[in-house]
Design an enzyme around this catalytic site. Structure first.
Site, mmCIF file in Angstrom:
data_model
loop_
_atom_site.group_PDB
_atom_site.id
_atom_site.type_symbol
_atom_site.label_atom_id
_atom_site.label_comp_id
_atom_site.label_asym_id
_atom_site.label_seq_id
_atom_site.Cartn_x
_atom_site.Cartn_y
_atom_site.Cartn_z
ATOM 1 C CG ASP A 74 13.918 19.707 4.905
ATOM 2 O OD1 ASP A 74 13.290 18.796 5.490
ATOM 3 O OD2 ASP A 74 14.793 20.317 5.934
ATOM 4 C CG HIS A 101 13.572 20.379 13.710
ATOM 5 N ND1 HIS A 101 13.468 22.299 13.328
ATOM 6 C CD2 HIS A 101 14.450 20.589 13.534
ATOM 7 C CE1 HIS A 101 14.177 21.822 12.036
ATOM 8 N NE2 HIS A 101 15.564 21.103 12.642
ATOM 9 C CE1 TYR A 145 15.450 24.825 9.863
ATOM 10 C CE2 TYR A 145 14.536 24.647 7.629
ATOM 11 C CZ TYR A 145 15.028 23.735 8.877
ATOM 12 O OH TYR A 145 16.206 22.797 8.876
ATOM 13 C CE LYS A 184 13.764 19.183 8.721
ATOM 14 N NZ LYS A 184 13.540 20.114 8.257
ATOM 15 C CG ASN A 216 18.226 15.589 14.455
ATOM 16 O OD1 ASN A 216 19.747 15.580 14.037
ATOM 17 N ND2 ASN A 216 17.583 17.680 14.416
ATOM 18 N N PRO A 265 10.081 12.550 -4.616
ATOM 19 C CG PRO A 265 10.365 15.242 -5.354
ATOM 20 C CD PRO A 265 9.861 14.402 -4.393
#
Length: 341
Positions: A59, A125, A64, A92, A176, A26
């Protein structure tokens, strides 16, 4: 607030991109990084609500700290009739799991927490093992922190490739990164990255890196798509700019009768990156999704928005610096010269 059947968007109407190999993804996703402002329960509830209104890309990341509850939400989503193959789920590997064998363990934990048989897209990550312990002061320096070392990164990347070959993940990607680091990776990898997750918003457009990704078949995925007004305090510096207050963004938003944040998302989707905005509020994530299928920006407006780039990086990563580093720019620019050609 929008409620009821009118806030449901048919996922088939949402634009999509084609990844290397032909899989669809998407063109907009739902971020899940909210651990500094919101509880894991709030984030998981937002994921469930976002799926109800039509989101299909989510995501996630192990760091987290909310993947287990999000996994419960995924189970509810699939019990409601959404098939697993209709979802596109990313995760990640965190910085402290780059060692030999650790990537597999990290992926296995994310699979268990997310309650999935496979992950659609798995990222490294950050491109180094530097980390900032929870609770440590902002100026803490990890004694083992160091500049990017390509040989170490490739050891981690080859473990990512093993995950693809074993069927645990469908695609692997970078996050990153910089052009110089990606060039080294593309030179040495045997499985190409399908995507690069990077900070992208009107005031930080990264045109060189963005174009490099497109030129090499790497899909750009943009975090902080509206300038991350709720980002952690540790990531704030006095010279940061605010995208949704930029005069051009505000003027175009008034012309369309929407909040400036919506213009940032429209710009991202029409430019070709995949934004991953986050909100726990149903009216906001409904608006984020709906804006991708109606009232597009004109070519003239897109050209105007290209001029608001101020090269203002918001997620500078300064908490990952090593002893002796000058400032956060070293994190992005310095490659260990003793271990690279």
């Amino acid at each position: 607030m929008i409620n009821g059947a009118n806030d449901i968007i048919d996922p088939q109407l949402v634009p999509y991109r084609i990844l290397r190999g032909g899989d669809k993804i998407p063109a907009i996703g739902m971020g899940t990084f909210g651990s500094d402002r919101y509880t894991a329960e709030q984030v998981a509830a937002a994921v469930k609500g976002a799926a109800e209104v039509g989101f299909r890309l989510f995501d996630c990341a192990s760091v987290y700290g909310n993947e287990s509850l999000i996994g419960d939400a995924f189970q509810e989503i699939m019990r409601s009739g959404v098939k697993r193959e209709e979802l596109f789920i990313t995760s990640k590997v965190w910085n402290d799991m780059h060692g030999r064998g650790d990537v597999l363990l990290s992926c296995a934990k994310s699979l268990k927490d997310l309650k999935l048989d496979y992950i659609d897209l798995y990222f490294i990550h950050w491109p180094f093992p530097n980390f900032h312990p929870k609770g440590a002061p902002p100026d803490y320096r990890d004694p083992s922190a160091r500049p990017y070392i390509h040989e170490e990164y490739m050891e981690t990347w080859y473990q990512m490739e093993r995950l693809v070959k074993a069927g645990y993940v469908r695609h692997i990607g970078t996050s990153n990164m910089t052009v110089s680091k990606l060039k080294l990776l593309l030179r040495d990898c045997t499985i190409m990255p399908a995507a690069n997750e990077m900070e992208l918003h009107p005031c930080f457009q990264q045109p060189e890196l963005f174009q490099f990704c497109l030129d090499h078949g790497i899909q750009p995925i943009g975090f902080c798509p509206i300038g991350s007004p709720s980002r952690p305090d540790r990531d704030r510096t006095p010279d940061d700019v605010v995208d949704i207050e930029d005069p051009v963004v505000v003027r175009i938003a008034k012309a369309h009768g929407v909040h400036p944040a919506i213009i940032c998302i429209k710009w991202a989707v029409q430019r070709g990156q995949i934004p991953i905005p986050f909100s726990i509020h149903r009216d906001k994530y409904v608006s984020n999704l709906r804006c991708t299928i109606e009232d597009p920006l004109t070519e003239e407006e897109m050209e105007e928005l290209a001029t608001v780039d101020k090269n203002c990086r918001l997620i500078k990563g300064q908490v990952f610096l090593w002893e002796g580093a000058n400032d956060w720019r070293d994190l992005w620019d310095v490659i260990n010269p003793t271990m690279n050609p």
